[in-house]
Design a protein around this motif. Structure first.
Motif, PDB file in Angstrom:
ATOM      1  N   PRO A 119      -4.430   6.870  -3.533  1.00 32.92           N
ATOM      2  CA  PRO A 119      -3.378   5.994  -3.185  1.00 32.92           C
ATOM      3  C   PRO A 119      -2.429   7.177  -3.383  1.00 32.92           C
ATOM      4  O   PRO A 119      -2.141   8.021  -4.484  1.00 32.92           O
ATOM      5  N   GLY A 120      -1.004   6.465  -3.489  1.00 32.91           N
ATOM      6  CA  GLY A 120       0.411   6.911  -2.973  1.00 32.91           C
ATOM      7  C   GLY A 120       0.311   7.299  -1.982  1.00 32.91           C
ATOM      8  O   GLY A 120       1.561   7.624  -1.828  1.00 32.91           O
ATOM      9  N   ARG A 155       2.799   1.338  -6.397  1.00 31.93           N
ATOM     10  CA  ARG A 155       3.880   1.929  -7.386  1.00 31.93           C
ATOM     11  C   ARG A 155       4.411   2.128  -5.718  1.00 31.93           C
ATOM     12  O   ARG A 155       5.713   2.514  -6.454  1.00 31.93           O
ATOM     13  N   SER A 156       4.538   2.847  -5.615  1.00 34.59           N
ATOM     14  CA  SER A 156       5.228   3.694  -4.477  1.00 34.59           C
ATOM     15  C   SER A 156       6.087   2.587  -3.529  1.00 34.59           C
ATOM     16  O   SER A 156       7.268   3.263  -3.151  1.00 34.59           O
ATOM     17  N   LEU A 197      -7.520   8.840  -8.780  1.00 29.50           N
ATOM     18  CA  LEU A 197      -5.607   9.611  -7.787  1.00 29.50           C
ATOM     19  C   LEU A 197      -5.532  10.712  -8.586  1.00 29.50           C
ATOM     20  O   LEU A 197      -4.518  10.653  -8.725  1.00 29.50           O
ATOM     21  N   HIS A 237      -0.031   6.848   1.766  1.00 31.94           N
ATOM     22  CA  HIS A 237      -0.991   4.944   2.657  1.00 31.94           C
ATOM     23  C   HIS A 237      -0.644   5.365   4.203  1.00 31.94           C
ATOM     24  O   HIS A 237      -0.749   6.319   4.599  1.00 31.94           O
ATOM     25  N   VAL A 252      -2.065   1.885  -7.451  1.00 34.90           N
ATOM     26  CA  VAL A 252      -1.253   3.015  -7.576  1.00 34.90           C
ATOM     27  C   VAL A 252      -0.861   2.736  -6.681  1.00 34.90           C
ATOM     28  O   VAL A 252       0.332   3.399  -6.456  1.00 34.90           O
ATOM     29  N   GLN A 253      -0.885   2.330  -5.084  1.00 32.20           N
ATOM     30  CA  GLN A 253      -0.352   1.897  -4.243  1.00 32.20           C
ATOM     31  C   GLN A 253       0.598   0.789  -4.037  1.00 32.20           C
ATOM     32  O   GLN A 253       1.007   1.380  -3.041  1.00 32.20           O
ATOM     33  N   GLN A 280      -6.949   0.824 -10.354  1.00 32.92           N
ATOM     34  CA  GLN A 280      -5.957   1.926 -10.914  1.00 32.92           C
ATOM     35  C   GLN A 280      -5.805   2.253  -9.082  1.00 32.92           C
ATOM     36  O   GLN A 280      -5.080   2.165  -8.853  1.00 32.92           O
ATOM     37  N   THR A 281      -6.466   2.059  -8.619  1.00 30.17           N
ATOM     38  CA  THR A 281      -6.476   2.071  -6.913  1.00 30.17           C
ATOM     39  C   THR A 281      -5.624   1.393  -6.577  1.00 30.17           C
ATOM     40  O   THR A 281      -4.391   0.797  -5.163  1.00 30.17           O
TER      41      THR A 281
END
Ligand SMILES: N[C@H](CCC(=O)N[C@@H](CS)C(=O)NCC(=O)O)C(=O)O
Ligand code: FES
Ligand SMILES: [Fe+2]
Lengths: 219, 193, 281
Positions: free
Chosen positions: A200-201, C233-234, A8, A203, C230-231, C226-227
């Motif tokens: 992650p975050g 989360r957005s 992360l 896309h 957090v994917q 966590q990966t």
């Protein structure tokens, strides 16, 4: 080449991304940053007394600053990413590499506060992040006027990789990217690069893949 | 991309053919913002479950049920948009004519100003007519096209003579930055120039 | 207004492994609370006026309640099964309704688009029919026989497999999923989502797992989960409206969403509406 890494962490992601784009294989050593705070434990503090990650090792070389890691990877395996063939882009690369630390300190800290409950003055961090985003937007507008789509030249360099992650993840810290059209275009250009990997975050750009056939079967 | 209109947030997108559409920025399935979606061909798909919408707003694909033809009732609200000389125009109701044209001008950039129209008028020392403002600063003349997003936020489009060279365009962009700083200073209670 | 039914539920408020005398200042449904290790070594949870709240230690977390829990915390019998590794994934804060966070956890149709190449991938987007019921005896929502093709179903999975899932909602902000366990056919891996409601539109999410996997290092197990979260989360921070709509006219479900439909109905039936929106606005 060994990378002490956290999935992360946008700073660690810079190094993974650069390695993927340069076609370098890293030996990833996962650090339990959250919830374990392993980066503050005795072993990693001995390697990096600053208590931060990423940490990078190659033989005798130990690096604790992601910008240096990007330059090292590019110099070894993808020199066109250094952007240093003439004075102007070389200077612009340095300008944005230094600037990238302000993104870490503002947008990065806002993200840690909002997502992983780290202490911080969230309004001040968001304010500093917004100032930095406006500078980046203006820089990208000027580059586009010059006919260049990336920060330091007409091709991507380590400067783009140093700035991209914290910018793309700004919404994680509650800072909207809606007001920045040039950042949006640049971010798409980075995400469309051959060999690009996500974190992650951020896309996948699904538009890069064709629509699966009407049968929904193997296309 | 996300944008604001008098009817709320919209997702603006351009199909492969170049045609621009404006959708309400909310997927009818589970409410995800469509401006986070992706465009393939002439379809905008939602990032959450991949439901695809054609330009008219009707749903054409539900990936969880590939064999299903989505019912006509599944659709997003659309708004009328027009691409006019590098500026995308959105109309609040049924448009009576085409969007205004700015002959001889080319767009430089769009920027968000955390200030209202009054602060911008004060910062430029000019009054705004029909959302337009001509502003000259250090030999650079720009035309500003202003769209209020809220009482204290304005979307400002910067236009310049289409014959300008890159240096002049960069100067115009910097002049607009300076104007934004001045207007935001006034908005926060500071005094004008 | 009647007393909110969710007041008397148990909620996670911290990791047992991180409990210290210094304490953690947090909140439960808008009420500031302090979670710490007391002088006798046990966990205490107190409101700002000093009043102590009920405490329960289970599944790696400290649990508490603002009200008067009528039932003990739900059981996860598998948690006590020998041979499982218990994984404290750690907290992730999300600016969304706690109920939206649970609903997303119950959903598989988003895997190809949000967890691309891990939990799903195009063109394998189809959701086969599955079974959903509200089990009256336990008063829980269950979905069974849920199957989905996954490129990398778990850290221990090699290559793509069709994974089978069961979902269980034993409390309004907690869900447990049981999933095919690659190293041990016949057993189920247990993955949970425990959600602490801070406010109607803000929550701390505490994923937790009980897995059969002796190979993968603990840090990799934590990072995998966590990966995934957090994917999500957005997505969760960009759903409109922020509160979960319980009015059926507000959003359009399909067969793939039957778990979500049952969950919403169950919430409505019990008046579990903290984080929900009852009428369209
Ligand atoms: N040395 C900087 C540090 C990057 C950084 O801030 N890393 C974060 C993780 S993303 C960190 O280790 N923070 C230490 C902490 O928050 O305890 C770099 O390599 O760019
Ligand atoms: S919310 Fe858009 S497809 Fe599900
Ligand atoms: Fe998910």
């Amino acid at each position: 080449m060994k990378l002490y890494d956290y999935v992360l962490s946008p700073s660690c992601y810079k190094v993974r991304l650069m390695a993927a784009l340069a076609g370098v294989k890293l030996d990833i050593w996962p650090v339990d940053f959250h919830p374990g705070a392993e980066h503050r434990g005795p072993e990693l503090m001995a390697l990096n007394p600053a208590g931060s990650i990423p940490i990078f090792e190659d033989g005798d070389l130990v690096l604790t600053e992601s910008s240096a890691m990007l330059v090292y990877l590019a110099a070894k395996a993808a020199q066109q990413w250094l952007g240093n063939d003439t004075a102007m882009p070389a200077a612009r690369v340095q300008q944005w590499l230094s600037f990238s630390h302000r993104l870490t300190a503002s947008l990065g800290a806002a993200r840690l506060h909002e997502m992983l409950l780290r202490p911080g003055n969230i309004d001040a961090l968001r304010g500093q992040g917004t100032v930095a985003l406006r500078e980046l937007e203006a820089g990208l507008i000027e580059q586009r006027i010059r006919g260049q789509n990336f920060l330091a030249s007409d091709r991507p360099t380590v400067a783009d990789i140093a700035c991209f992650p914290y910018v793309a993840l700004a919404p994680d810290g509650g800072v909207s990217l809606d007001p920045y059209p040039a950042i949006r275009l640049w971010s798409r250009a980075v995400r469309s690069l051959d060999g690009f990997i996500e974190m992650p975050g951020i896309h996948r750009l699904h538009e890069l893949k064709p629509e699966p056939g009407p049968e929904g079967g193997e296309a | 991309m996300p944008a604001q209109s008098p009817a709320g947030r919209v997702a603006l997108w351009r199909g492969r053919s170049g045609r621009v559409s404006a959708f309400a920025d909310r997927c009818p399935h589970r409410g995800m913002r469509l401006s986070h979606g992706f465009v393939r061909g002439e379809t905008l798909s939602c990032i959450y479950h991949g439901w695809g919408y054609a330009q008219a707003g009707n749903c054409v694909r539900i990936p969880a049920h590939p064999a299903l033809t989505p019912p006509e009732t599944v659709r997003v609200a659309t708004q009328h948009v027009e691409d006019g000389g590098g500026i995308i125009w959105i109309s609040a109701g049924e448009p009576t004519g085409g969007p205004p044209r700015f002959e001889g001008l080319a767009p430089v950039r769009s920027m968000t100003v955390e200030a209202g129209i009054v602060a911008l008028e004060e910062a430029t020392g000019t009054s705004i007519a029909g959302g337009l403002l001509d502003y000259t600063n250090a030999d650079t003349s720009v035309r500003l096209l202003l769209a209020p997003e809220s009482p204290a936020r304005t979307l400002m489009h910067v236009l310049i003579d289409e014959d300008s060279n890159p240096d002049e365009r960069i100067t115009a962009s910097r002049a607009a930055e300076a104007l934004r700083r001045a207007a935001e200073h006034i908005e926060r209670g500071g005094t004008g120039r | 207004m009647t007393r909110n039914a969710m007041m008397d539920e148990w909620y996670p408020v911290g990791l047992v492994s991180q409990l210290d005398a210094h304490g953690r200042s947090t909140a439960l449904m808008g009420e500031p609370i302090e979670v710490k290790r007391g002088d006798d070594g046990t966990a205490t949870v107190a409101r700002s006026d000093g009043r102590h709240l009920p405490v329960c230690i289970r599944y790696g977390h400290v649990w508490s309640s603002l009200g008067d829990p009528q039932k003990p915390l739900f059981a996860i019998p598998e948690a006590d099964q020998p041979g499982r590794r218990l994984v404290d994934v750690g907290v992730v804060r999300v600016r969304c309704s706690p109920l939206r966070a649970v609903e997303n956890f119950l959903d598989i149709a988003h895997f190809p688009f949000v967890h691309t190449d891990i939990l799903g991938s195009e063109p394998h987007t189809e959701v086969q029919n599955y079974k959903v019921e509200i089990r009256e005896d336990e008063d829980e929502v269950w979905a069974t026989q849920v199957r989905f093709y996954q490129p990398q179903a778990a850290k221990s999975a090699e290559g793509g497999i069709t994974t089978e899932y069961m979902y269980r909602v034993p409390a309004p902000t907690c869900s447990i999923l049981y999933k095919t366990c690659p190293p041990r056919p016949g057993e189920w891996d247990v993955i949970t989502l425990f959600v602490q409601p801070l406010a109607e539109d803000l929550c701390d999410v505490w994923p937790w797992m009980a897995l059969f996997d002796d190979e993968t290092p603990m840090t990799d197990l934590i990072h995998f989960q966590q990966t995934i979260f957090v994917q999500d989360r957005s997505i969760l921070e960009n759903q409109i409206p922020g509160l979960l709509p319980l009015d059926p006219g507000m959003e359009i479900p399909t067969r793939a969403d039957l778990t979500s439909v049952a969950y919403r109905r169950w919430l409505k039936r019990h008046g579990y509406t903290y984080g929900a929106q009852l009428v369209a606005q």
